[in-house]
Design an enzyme around this catalytic site. Structure first.
Site, PDB file in Angstrom:
ATOM      1  CD  GLU A 121      -2.893  -0.885   2.416  1.00  0.00           C
ATOM      2  OE1 GLU A 121      -2.623  -0.057   3.313  1.00  0.00           O
ATOM      3  OE2 GLU A 121      -3.849  -1.657   2.465  1.00  0.00           O
ATOM      4  CB  CYS A 134       3.163   7.344   3.261  1.00  0.00           C
ATOM      5  SG  CYS A 134       3.899   6.171   4.391  1.00  0.00           S
ATOM      6  CB  CYS A 141       8.887  -5.252   8.415  1.00  0.00           C
ATOM      7  SG  CYS A 141      10.324  -4.428   9.142  1.00  0.00           S
ATOM      8  CB  CYS A 145       8.643  -2.972  16.001  1.00  0.00           C
ATOM      9  SG  CYS A 145      10.194  -2.427  15.269  1.00  0.00           S
ATOM     10  CB  CYS A 148       5.044  -2.520  13.964  1.00  0.00           C
ATOM     11  SG  CYS A 148       4.892  -2.265  12.181  1.00  0.00           S
ATOM     12  CB  CYS A 360      -3.561   2.921   6.229  1.00  0.00           C
ATOM     13  SG  CYS A 360      -3.368   4.507   6.986  1.00  0.00           S
TER      14      CYS A 360
HETATM   15  N1  SAH Z   1      10.439   0.603   9.241  1.00  0.00           N
HETATM   16  C1  SAH Z   1      10.506   2.008   9.280  1.00  0.00           C
HETATM   17  C2  SAH Z   1       9.439   2.698   8.464  1.00  0.00           C
HETATM   18  C3  SAH Z   1       8.073   2.077   8.496  1.00  0.00           C
HETATM   19  S1  SAH Z   1       7.271   2.054  10.078  1.00  0.00           S
HETATM   20  C4  SAH Z   1      10.532   2.502  10.714  1.00  0.00           C
HETATM   21  O1  SAH Z   1      10.282   1.719  11.617  1.00  0.00           O
HETATM   22  O2  SAH Z   1      10.811   3.687  10.904  1.00  0.00           O
HETATM   23  C5  SAH Z   1       6.932   3.769  10.181  1.00  0.00           C
HETATM   24  C6  SAH Z   1       6.537   4.258  11.553  1.00  0.00           C
HETATM   25  O3  SAH Z   1       5.328   3.674  12.021  1.00  0.00           O
HETATM   26  C7  SAH Z   1       7.557   4.036  12.632  1.00  0.00           C
HETATM   27  O4  SAH Z   1       7.862   5.272  13.257  1.00  0.00           O
HETATM   28  C8  SAH Z   1       6.854   3.128  13.607  1.00  0.00           C
HETATM   29  O5  SAH Z   1       7.332   3.347  14.907  1.00  0.00           O
HETATM   30  C9  SAH Z   1       5.410   3.543  13.423  1.00  0.00           C
HETATM   31  N2  SAH Z   1       4.427   2.563  13.859  1.00  0.00           N
HETATM   32  C10 SAH Z   1       4.486   1.232  13.725  1.00  0.00           C
HETATM   33  N3  SAH Z   1       3.380   0.645  14.216  1.00  0.00           N
HETATM   34  C11 SAH Z   1       2.575   1.638  14.697  1.00  0.00           C
HETATM   35  C12 SAH Z   1       1.295   1.667  15.313  1.00  0.00           C
HETATM   36  N4  SAH Z   1       0.595   0.563  15.532  1.00  0.00           N
HETATM   37  N5  SAH Z   1       0.784   2.880  15.654  1.00  0.00           N
HETATM   38  C13 SAH Z   1       1.470   4.017  15.400  1.00  0.00           C
HETATM   39  N6  SAH Z   1       2.663   4.046  14.788  1.00  0.00           N
HETATM   40  C14 SAH Z   1       3.235   2.869  14.452  1.00  0.00           C
HETATM   41 FE1  SF4 Z   2       9.355  -2.886  10.565  1.00  0.00          FE
HETATM   42 FE2  SF4 Z   2       7.180  -1.944  11.720  1.00  0.00          FE
HETATM   43 FE3  SF4 Z   2       9.467  -1.989  13.075  1.00  0.00          FE
HETATM   44 FE4  SF4 Z   2       9.162  -0.262  11.012  1.00  0.00          FE
HETATM   45  S1  SF4 Z   2       8.031  -0.262  12.937  1.00  0.00           S
HETATM   46  S2  SF4 Z   2      10.926  -1.577  11.451  1.00  0.00           S
HETATM   47  S3  SF4 Z   2       7.857  -1.492   9.638  1.00  0.00           S
HETATM   48  S4  SF4 Z   2       8.333  -3.779  12.340  1.00  0.00           S
END
Ligand code: SAH
Ligand code: SF4
Length: 375
Positions: A121, A134, A141, A145, A148, A360
């Site tokens: 997306e 974006c 990934c 995390c 996420c 999203c």
């Molecule tokens: N992998 C990269 C870019 C994609 S994630 C990174 O981690 O920076 C982009 C952002 O989304 C990151 O700042 C991450 O901390 C945030 N993010 C991930 N899951 C989230 C959630 N459930 N609610 C709010 N932000 C989230």
């Molecule tokens: Fe990957 Fe989500 Fe962590 Fe970004 S925040 S590095 S997309 S697992």
């Protein structure tokens, strides 16, 4: 975040490569080169290999990126013979959205089906004359995390350079795009071999003609790759997902911290070659009751005070099955105020009001930082 699922009932495309082979420049079935995987110097080299002059590469590159040519037949200032030769050895890939969802606030979520049946997306955040897109860099990934949704799926595969660039090209057919943020699905610094050429195409004067000041790469903190990014593309903006102010918590919610702990991550931020008065963006996902106290704000300030920065507070976007909760309004406001009162540039975006942001995931809430003037 979207799930890196399969799409069903897609129309046939140029070829359907095997997933393991999708990082290559060639279609694994026809052996043709996808020209959208090539930067201008790489295209020059490709054509030189076919005995062609250098200016031909610029012509073809412009046809692809400035005229959005999707076939060689459209390239009318190129001889028929050369067009036929190109046809035999190369192709120009394309992405068409499978679906576009429009939110009440004008946010548009594009779903793209890829050649091998995976999907990604992109999200467009409209803003008069300053639209931000974006984009995704991987299917899934590997970073895992804990907060996420993408992280819970693990990595399916890297996107190719062409797939990264094609997200922009597809959305650009609908609207003008001013800013690109690599904050969609995936960890861009885990796919630098394809991300760096894609950014070169974005900022090339004969390519997508975006200003390098308007391209932001977001990372969870792969310190050596931050150094490589800074070396190879010193003018793009860097966003770092900090999300915790102690190694103890960061180890728990972002496993990458066990490899590159805060000290090392912050050193990489400090050494990142940002030109002029540009700042590193620290993204900070606020997890209710976990990292949202004034003690956290205080530590955040202390850790980052010697790095020119702005802070992007992102209230956690809940998803089904997740162990975390969104922070309270009071916690967000107090955290925000603490930093503002100490002259930190902070923005908070609460995306919960948006009708499509739930789907999203985190995409929407983080985009304001990239739209803020950086100088
Ligand atoms: N992998 C990269 C870019 C994609 S994630 C990174 O981690 O920076 C982009 C952002 O989304 C990151 O700042 C991450 O901390 C945030 N993010 C991930 N899951 C989230 C959630 N459930 N609610 C709010 N932000 C989230
Ligand atoms: Fe990957 Fe989500 Fe962590 Fe970004 S925040 S590095 S997309 S697992």
């Amino acid at each position: 975040m979207p799930s890196p699922g399969k799409l069903h009932g897609q129309s046939p495309r140029h070829c359907r490569g095997k997933r393991s082979e999708m990082n290559q420049e060639h279609c694994p079935i026809t052996e043709k080169t996808d020209l959208k995987n090539l930067t201008l110097p790489a295209l020059e080299q490709f054509l030189r290999g076919q005995g062609k002059e250098r200016f031909r590469a610029t012509q073809v590159f412009k046809w692809i990126y400035q005229h959005d040519a999707r076939s060689f037949q459209e390239m009318t200032n190129i001889s028929k013979d050369l067009r036929a030769e190109l046809e035999a050895k190369a192709y120009i890939s394309n992405l068409e959205p499978e679906a576009v969802e429009v939110g009440g606030d004008g946010t548009r979520k594009y779903l793209f089906g890829l050649e091998d049946g995976n999907s990604v997306e992109s999200v467009l955040i409209p803003d008069e004359g300053r639209n931000t897109l974006c984009i995704s860099s991987q299917v899934g990934c590997a970073m895992g995390c804990a907060f996420c949704l993408t992280g819970t799926f693990s990595l399916t595969r890297n996107l190719t350079t062409a797939e990264i660039v094609n997200q922009i090209m597809a959305v650009r057919r609908d609207v003008e795009i001013r800013n690109i943020v690599m904050m969609g699905m995936g960890e861009p610094l885990h796919n630098l071999d394809n991300v760096i050429p894609a950014i070169h195409i974005m900022i090339d004067g004969n390519g997508l003609q975006l200003s390098n000041r308007r391209v932001t790469v977001s990372t969870c903190g792969l310190a050596p790759e931050m150094e490589r990014l800074g070396r190879e593309l010193p003018n793009v903006n860097l966003a770092v997902s900090l999300n915790a102010t102690t190694d103890e918590l960061r180890d728990r919610i972002m496993p990458i911290n066990r490899r590159y702990p805060l000290k090392e991550l912050l050193r990489a931020c400090r050494e990142f070659p940002l030109p002029g008065r540009r700042k590193v963006t620290f993204e900070y996902v606020m997890l209710g009751g976990v990292n949202d106290t004034l003690e956290d704000a205080k530590r955040l300030l202390r850790l980052t005070s010697d790095i020119p920065n702005k802070v992007n507070l992102i209230p956690f976007n809940e998803f089904q099955g997740c162990e975390f909760r969104s922070p309270t309004r009071a916690a967000i406001d107090a955290f925000h105020k603490y930093l503002i009162d100490r002259h930190v540039t902070v923005i908070t975006r609460d995306s919960r009001g948006s009708d499509i942001s739930a789907a999203c995931g985190q995409l929407k809430g983080k985009l304001d930082a990239a739209r803020q003037p950086t100088e």
